[in-house]
Design a protein around this motif. Structure first.
Motif, PDB file in Angstrom:
ATOM      1  N   GLY A   1       0.815  -1.214   0.000  1.00 51.46           N
ATOM      2  CA  GLY A   1       0.000   0.000   0.000  1.00 51.46           C
ATOM      3  C   GLY A   1       0.846   1.259   0.000  1.00 51.46           C
ATOM      4  N   ASP A   2       0.427   2.224  -0.784  1.00 52.75           N
ATOM      5  CA  ASP A   2       1.117   3.510  -0.884  1.00 52.75           C
ATOM      6  C   ASP A   2       0.054   4.568  -1.161  1.00 52.75           C
ATOM      7  OD1 ASP A   2       2.468   5.837  -2.053  1.00 52.75           O
ATOM      8  OD2 ASP A   2       4.250   4.591  -2.117  1.00 52.75           O
ATOM      9  N   MET A   3      -0.016   5.583  -0.318  1.00 55.48           N
ATOM     10  CA  MET A   3      -1.041   6.614  -0.462  1.00 55.48           C
ATOM     11  C   MET A   3      -0.984   7.315  -1.804  1.00 55.48           C
ATOM     12  SD  MET A   3      -0.787   8.331   3.329  1.00 55.48           S
ATOM     13  CE  MET A   3      -1.713   9.801   2.843  1.00 55.48           C
ATOM     14  N   ASP A   4       0.198   7.373  -2.393  1.00 53.11           N
ATOM     15  CA  ASP A   4       0.365   8.149  -3.624  1.00 53.11           C
ATOM     16  C   ASP A   4       0.385   7.292  -4.876  1.00 53.11           C
ATOM     17  OD1 ASP A   4       0.802  10.727  -2.243  1.00 53.11           O
ATOM     18  OD2 ASP A   4       2.531   9.665  -1.445  1.00 53.11           O
TER      19      ASP A   4
ATOM     20  N   THR B   1      -1.497   1.956  -7.802  1.00 52.98           N
ATOM     21  CA  THR B   1      -1.525   0.956  -8.869  1.00 52.98           C
ATOM     22  C   THR B   1      -0.793  -0.319  -8.468  1.00 52.98           C
ATOM     23  OG1 THR B   1      -1.624   2.695 -10.547  1.00 52.98           O
ATOM     24  CG2 THR B   1      -0.946   0.522 -11.289  1.00 52.98           C
ATOM     25  N   GLN B   2       0.332  -0.197  -7.770  1.00 51.32           N
ATOM     26  CA  GLN B   2       1.097  -1.380  -7.394  1.00 51.32           C
ATOM     27  C   GLN B   2       0.310  -2.280  -6.454  1.00 51.32           C
ATOM     28  OE1 GLN B   2       4.689  -0.374  -5.286  1.00 51.32           O
ATOM     29  NE2 GLN B   2       3.699   1.133  -3.969  1.00 51.32           N
ATOM     30  N   LEU B   3      -0.526  -1.699  -5.584  1.00 51.71           N
ATOM     31  CA  LEU B   3      -1.354  -2.507  -4.692  1.00 51.71           C
ATOM     32  C   LEU B   3      -2.424  -3.253  -5.483  1.00 51.71           C
ATOM     33  CD1 LEU B   3      -2.415  -3.476  -1.961  1.00 51.71           C
ATOM     34  CD2 LEU B   3      -3.695  -1.317  -1.782  1.00 51.71           C
TER      35      LEU B   3
ATOM     36  N   LEU C   1      -3.062  -7.290  -5.708  1.00 50.16           N
ATOM     37  CA  LEU C   1      -4.334  -7.931  -5.375  1.00 50.16           C
ATOM     38  C   LEU C   1      -4.823  -8.798  -6.532  1.00 50.16           C
ATOM     39  CD1 LEU C   1      -6.181  -4.992  -3.570  1.00 50.16           C
ATOM     40  CD2 LEU C   1      -5.240  -7.056  -2.516  1.00 50.16           C
ATOM     41  N   ILE C   2      -4.562  -8.329  -7.755  1.00 45.25           N
ATOM     42  CA  ILE C   2      -4.914  -9.130  -8.932  1.00 45.25           C
ATOM     43  C   ILE C   2      -4.009 -10.355  -9.024  1.00 45.25           C
ATOM     44  CG2 ILE C   2      -4.920  -9.150 -11.463  1.00 45.25           C
ATOM     45  CD1 ILE C   2      -5.762  -6.195 -11.348  1.00 45.25           C
ATOM     46  N   LYS C   3      -2.724 -10.128  -8.811  1.00 41.92           N
ATOM     47  CA  LYS C   3      -1.744 -11.216  -8.908  1.00 41.92           C
ATOM     48  C   LYS C   3      -2.022 -12.317  -7.873  1.00 41.92           C
ATOM     49  CE  LYS C   3       3.270 -12.019  -8.757  1.00 41.92           C
ATOM     50  NZ  LYS C   3       4.602 -11.371  -8.570  1.00 41.92           N
TER      51      LYS C   3
END
Length: 386
Positions: A349-352, A355-357, A361-363
């Motif tokens: 998780g990253d507030m800014d 997309t990586q989160l 979650l998809i992966k």
């Protein structure tokens, strides 16, 4: 001959940072703001991720509290706690911080005009008109907020849309200052409600919504606790991200809220704004040195290259959230809790940069457990933006 190399309209944190950096390069810069007291009234949550450290714009003295994470709370009070071992966010004093940024610009040589209303920005002739005088420059930077008349002039066929943000400064007792609370309330969607501990004795309780002032106040009052005393009420507008908005015309450009450069899911724009400011500084410097307007157009292109994918992804998530019911959220929270999603959010998780989160979650396959509530078509829409 122009009066200034650069005129900046609006002395918020983004405008004042741009003015400071250009003055530091030796340019003759003027900055105008309609307020007599910069930073007042407070019009934001005052919460930023530690990514702001990379911008080197935040001295420690303006940090009121350091937070490790957040409690995500569903309508039926199911709670998911996400955290990091180290500090993940700062609650900052935005009033004093905004003043600091303006003072920094003035100390670097920027001519600051307080309590000055700009009647018109002449895009064709690169001039501004105040109630008493007219000033010219080689570049005009407009950073005056979501209701910019210059933005409307550049985008006559686009209707600027905004969220209403409201916040109470609460005198209270905080037994734990390490975590903020984020409440999902379907009456505020696609916004949410936050409670940010500033100190053991103060919190900020706020929300953003598409509803009215009266609607927002009614909801926020329901989240007051018996120990709370309201010390101050503040509100303002958060622009909605719009990738179609034109932000450059001739030698005038928009930046910050005036350019709708904000995160769709949270409405935050400070860190993105500082990063985009660096793009503007680089390209306007080259424009002035080479007398080539193409560099100003490159500012617009570089901004979209850096942020469009992230902001569009967040926008797709926001569209999904807007249509969910209380039952949907309660179901999703239980599934997420069942599969220990808190560990994934804590790690990725990253507030800014959200997309990586979403990719993780998809992966992991967890997001597909939510298909009964999200729907496969809308899930694919998120996937398309990756």
């Amino acid at each position: 001959m122009t009066d200034y190399d650069i005129i900046v309209v609006g002395a918020g944190p983004i405008g004042s940072t741009y003015a400071y950096k250009m003055a530091k390069k030796g340019y003759n810069v003027a900055m105008y703001d309609m307020k007599n007291r910069i930073g007042q009234p407070l019009q934001c949550a005052g919460l930023v991720s530690t990514n702001i450290d990379k911008t080197r714009n935040l001295p420690d003295e303006f940090i009121d509290n350091k937070l490790k994470g957040a409690n995500l709370i569903s309508p039926d009070k199911t709670q998911i706690q996400v955290s990091k071992d180290e500090t993940s966010a700062y609650a900052i004093d935005r009033v004093l911080y905004d003043k600091y940024l303006v003072n920094r610009a003035e100390d670097t040589g920027v001519d600051m005009y307080y309590a000055t209303r700009i009647v018109d920005v002449d895009i064709n002739n690169t001039m501004i008109k105040t109630e008493h005088d007219t000033y010219s420059s080689d570049i005009i930077c407009v950073s005056c907020g979501p209701n910019s008349s210059t933005s409307k002039k550049m985008n006559p066929n686009i209707i600027d849309e905004s969220f209403l943000a409201m916040q109470y400064i609460i005198k209270t007792q905080n037994t734990n200052t390490n975590y903020l609370n984020l409440h999902i309330d379907t009456n505020t969607l696609p916004g949410f409600i936050w409670r940010i501990p500033v100190s053991p004795f103060e919190s900020r309780l706020g929300l953003f919504t598409t509803g009215s002032y009266q609607h927002a106040a009614k909801i926020l009052n329901q989240y007051l606790e018996t120990k709370d005393t309201i010390a101050e009420k503040v509100y303002g507008l958060i622009p909605k991200f719009n990738p179609k908005k034109k932000i450059v015309k001739n030698n005038t450009f928009l930046i910050g809220d005036a350019a709708s450069q904000v995160k769709p899911t949270t409405g935050g724009g400070l860190i993105a704004g500082f990063n985009i400011t660096d793009i503007a500084v680089e390209n306007t410097d080259l424009m002035l040195k080479n007398h080539d307007n193409n560099y100003l157009k490159k500012y617009e292109t570089d901004y979209h290259t850096l942020y469009d994918n992230e902001f569009k992804t967040q926008q797709n998530v926001q569209k999904i959230i807007k249509d969910l019911t209380e039952d949907d959220f309660n179901y999703m929270f239980k599934i997420l809790k069942q599969y220990n999603v808190d560990e994934i959010i804590s790690q990725y998780g990253d507030m800014d940069n959200q997309t990586q989160l979403i990719k993780q979650l998809i992966k992991s396959g967890i997001i597909f457990k939510l298909v009964p509530k999200i729907g496969i078509r809308r899930l694919k829409n998120i996937w398309k933006s990756q």
